[in-house]
Design an enzyme around this catalytic site. Structure first.
Site, PDB file in Angstrom:
ATOM      1  N   TYR A   1       0.854  -1.191   0.000  1.00  0.00           N
ATOM      2  CA  TYR A   1       0.000   0.000   0.000  1.00  0.00           C
ATOM      3  C   TYR A   1       0.884   1.234   0.000  1.00  0.00           C
ATOM      4  CZ  TYR A   1      -4.444   2.279   0.170  1.00  0.00           C
ATOM      5  OH  TYR A   1      -5.523   3.035  -0.166  1.00  0.00           O
TER       6      TYR A   1
ATOM      7  N   ARG B   1      -9.616  10.015  -7.535  1.00  0.00           N
ATOM      8  CA  ARG B   1      -8.806  10.711  -6.538  1.00  0.00           C
ATOM      9  C   ARG B   1      -7.925   9.674  -5.833  1.00  0.00           C
ATOM     10  NH1 ARG B   1      -7.376  11.690  -1.790  1.00  0.00           N
ATOM     11  NH2 ARG B   1      -8.585   9.884  -1.101  1.00  0.00           N
TER      12      ARG B   1
ATOM     13  N   LYS C   1      -6.043  -2.746  -0.937  1.00  0.00           N
ATOM     14  CA  LYS C   1      -6.877  -2.700   0.267  1.00  0.00           C
ATOM     15  C   LYS C   1      -7.370  -4.090   0.654  1.00  0.00           C
ATOM     16  CE  LYS C   1      -7.169   1.549   1.880  1.00  0.00           C
ATOM     17  NZ  LYS C   1      -8.285   2.480   1.789  1.00  0.00           N
TER      18      LYS C   1
ATOM     19  N   GLU D   1     -13.990   3.690  -2.462  1.00  0.00           N
ATOM     20  CA  GLU D   1     -12.569   4.011  -2.317  1.00  0.00           C
ATOM     21  C   GLU D   1     -12.110   5.009  -3.374  1.00  0.00           C
ATOM     22  OE1 GLU D   1      -9.170   3.840  -0.212  1.00  0.00           O
ATOM     23  OE2 GLU D   1     -10.884   2.546   0.234  1.00  0.00           O
ATOM     24  N   ASP D   2     -11.515   6.110  -2.924  1.00  0.00           N
ATOM     25  CA  ASP D   2     -10.845   7.085  -3.788  1.00  0.00           C
ATOM     26  C   ASP D   2     -11.754   7.698  -4.852  1.00  0.00           C
ATOM     27  OD1 ASP D   2      -8.559   6.977  -2.355  1.00  0.00           O
ATOM     28  OD2 ASP D   2      -7.464   5.670  -3.702  1.00  0.00           O
TER      29      ASP D   2
ATOM     30  N   ASP E   1     -14.089   4.644   2.919  1.00  0.00           N
ATOM     31  CA  ASP E   1     -12.908   4.606   3.780  1.00  0.00           C
ATOM     32  C   ASP E   1     -12.195   5.949   3.830  1.00  0.00           C
ATOM     33  OD1 ASP E   1     -11.018   3.236   5.468  1.00  0.00           O
ATOM     34  OD2 ASP E   1      -9.634   3.328   3.781  1.00  0.00           O
ATOM     35  N   ASP E   2     -12.166   6.679   2.713  1.00  0.00           N
ATOM     36  CA  ASP E   2     -11.483   7.975   2.701  1.00  0.00           C
ATOM     37  C   ASP E   2     -12.197   8.995   3.581  1.00  0.00           C
ATOM     38  OD1 ASP E   2      -9.582   7.178   0.563  1.00  0.00           O
ATOM     39  OD2 ASP E   2     -11.418   7.054  -0.601  1.00  0.00           O
TER      40      ASP E   2
ATOM     41  N   ASN F   1      -1.189  11.416   1.794  1.00  0.00           N
ATOM     42  CA  ASN F   1      -0.389  10.372   1.162  1.00  0.00           C
ATOM     43  C   ASN F   1      -0.261  10.648  -0.332  1.00  0.00           C
ATOM     44  OD1 ASN F   1      -0.002   8.633   3.440  1.00  0.00           O
ATOM     45  ND2 ASN F   1      -2.133   8.016   3.267  1.00  0.00           N
TER      46      ASN F   1
END
Length: 578
Positions: A110, A163, A181, A252-253, A275-276, A427
């Protein structure tokens, strides 16, 4: 929790398993093969004699051999490729290695290395995994879901690739995120990989570099927007609900507006979370609560400034506000204690340029009457002005912009509070708002620092400072496992508060004494177990779960430890797709 499909039910439970495959088909089945660890009697029974060298290795010896292979590679991206190849070849061995050496390989599987893997995905891919859904597929998504290699999927991680970390639109390359993930899910929580599925909603890309690459593998069209985009997401959710009722969906993202819209639209309809937004919020709040324990203070008395008002920043602000209210603050006091700063400056109620996502977290107008809150020309107060006026005890960064926490900002922060908590969360490492050594130097060594990416400990004026990592991996595997075990129907905010509090409890006093407000990565499975227990219990107690058995027994039974079990030939020799 419903049993796994055969033969994975026996494998996950450590029981002898009846296997229908044989010979080369068994060797090539990544979830079933043992490679060089097949014992002589199984080599004879399954037609493997002559297909393998004479020596039989234990799984421990196989791990040592793979470590030797990986450690010969000096480029982290090459290590990523090597680990991906191992996952494709022998999944049990891959997860065993990752579980036992998480601290070493988490930054490879990751962040930060996965960022490079996303950027170069079309050039490093060796074997595809998961499902890809493009705009032309909108009317055939149930059919595509039936193409999944697994019949009983209970956890999907899905991205639209817009993203990716702090890197933006990575098109088809974003698939490396759901794959990574889910690898961490299995390593941390023991969710068997046969229950998981990575999905890319490949809706095109606006990244000119990808579109200009003749070898780009994704849907080579401008990114889908508006009603057609919403229709594709709706078709996906409906298709999952039809194919696998109760399947947990982790978003996610997705970019800010889509992330929040999709979360709010579906969170009460299917068991899903972002999750973000929510995972990040829970891990950040967990670190803050551990910091409160270290400092001997209460959350209700803190003042928080968040640099960055995107989906992550808004999610963090929402959960901290809720936690403050549960700690005794009035809703008005909680709203006044949290300030967000975007690219234009302070997010406050007097601004007429705020989109709907930011309005709910805008600082109340009454707070602007405080001395020191002054606009700079036509612009709202900037980050340093806000820090000077509000005198926050906690400073969080979710901007994706290196250098946001510069010396004037940190010095101003340190002048207003004795032991500030500072978290540059962005990150990968190159996007971090500041590096820990600088923060400690500019705060005279008084700051408590945690980061989103891994950083080594810092020595400052003879003092040793461990840098805790606010890594979502401490939270999302436990959230997902808890929801799956409990068969939760939804995932309300209370579950994320429970996860945050449980994470804070997992930081030992000895660890806190070094300045670290997160556990070490080598405790990942035990932290995940604790969070899964707390989440499943809370879901049951709140009446949103179907579990009717002992929660602890159910969680422990669901946590597969990657190891080989004895095989015997099945009476039914039909070859499954595993």
């Amino acid at each position: 929790m419903q049993p796994l499909p055969s033969p994975f039910d026996d494998i996950a439970a450590g029981r002898p398993a009846s296997i229908a495959l044989r010979s080369s088909a068994l060797l090539g089945a990544r979830l079933l093969t043992k490679d060089l660890a097949f014992p002589p009697e199984e080599r004879a029974a399954f037609g493997l004699i002559g297909l393998l060298p004479d020596r039989v290795l234990t799984i421990e010896e196989q791990v040592e051999l793979e470590l030797e292979h990986l450690r010969r590679k000096t480029d982290p991206l090459e290590q990523y490729i090597g680990l991906a190849a191992l996952q494709d070849r022998n999944a049990t061995l891959f997860y065993r290695l990752l579980s036992e050496h998480a601290e070493e390989f988490l930054p490879i599987v990751y962040t930060p290395t996965v960022g490079r893997a996303c950027q170069e995905f079309s050039h490093i891919i060796r074997r595809t995994r998961g499902l890809w859904i493009t705009p032309p597929d909108v009317d055939r998504i149930p059919e595509i879901l039936r193409h999944s290699p697994y019949d009983d999927v209970r956890l999907i991680v899905v991205t639209d690739n817009e993203r990716i970390l702090g890197l933006g639109d990575q098109g088809a390359g974003g698939m490396a995120i759901p794959i990574g993930k889910l690898a961490l899910y299995t390593a941390a929580s023991g969710i068997h990989p046969a229950l998981t599925l990575p999905v890319s909603l490949d809706v095109g890309t606006d990244n000119p570099f990808l579109l200009a690459d003749p070898l780009y593998l994704g849907h080579r069209e401008p990114r889908l927007r508006g009603a057609p985009y919403d229709a594709l997401v709706e078709a996906f959710v409906a298709g999952v609900a039809e194919r696998w009722p109760g399947c947990v969906i982790q978003w996610e993202d997705f970019k800010q507006h889509n992330a929040l819209r999709i979360l709010d639209r579906y969170r009460d309809r299917v068991c899903s979370f972002n999750d973000d937004v929510q995972g990040t919020a829970a891990v950040v709040l967990g670190g803050i609560l551990a910091g409160m324990r270290l400092l001997g203070v209460r959350l209700v008395d803190q003042r928080v400034v968040i640099a960055g008002a995107g989906a992550a920043g808004i999610g963090i602000a929402r959960l901290i506000r809720l936690a403050m209210i549960e700690d005794g603050a009035t809703p008005a006091d909680a709203a006044a204690a949290i300030a967000m700063v975007d690219s234009r400056g302070l997010v406050h109620q007097g601004r007429d340029d705020l989109d709907g996502d930011k309005v709910e977290m805008a600082l109340p107008a009454a707070r602007l009457a405080l001395d020191g809150f002054e606009s700079v020309g036509d612009r709202p107060p900037g980050l340093q002005d806000v820090v000077r006026a509000l005198r926050p005890t906690i400073l969080l960064g979710a901007t994706g912009m290196p250098g946001t926490f510069n010396k004037p900002v940190i010095a101003t922060l340190a002048a207003g509070t004795e032991r500030p908590i500072v978290m540059p969360l962005s990150n990968p490492t190159t996007s971090c708002e500041a590096i820990p050594a600088d923060i400690l130097r500019w705060s005279d060594g008084r700051a408590i620092v945690a980061t989103g990416s891994p950083f080594a400990a810092v020595e400052h004026d003879g003092q040793h400072h461990e840098i805790g990592q606010a890594n979502n991996v401490f939270v999302f595997p436990g959230l997902g496992l808890g929801a799956i075990v409990a068969e939760a129907r939804t995932m309300p905010d209370r579950l994320f508060l429970v996860a945050a509090r449980t994470l804070a409890e997992q930081v030992s006093d000895k660890r806190l004494a070094t300045g670290a407000i997160y556990p070490t990565v080598d405790r990942l499975r035990s932290v995940t177990r604790a969070i899964a227990l707390a989440v499943a219990t809370a879901a049951r107690d709140d009446g949103i779960a179907a579990i009717d058995t002992d929660v602890e027994v159910a969680v422990d039974a669901a946590m597969w430890w990657p190891d080989y079990v004895p095989y015997e030939p099945a009476a039914d020799r039909r070859a499954g797709n595993v």
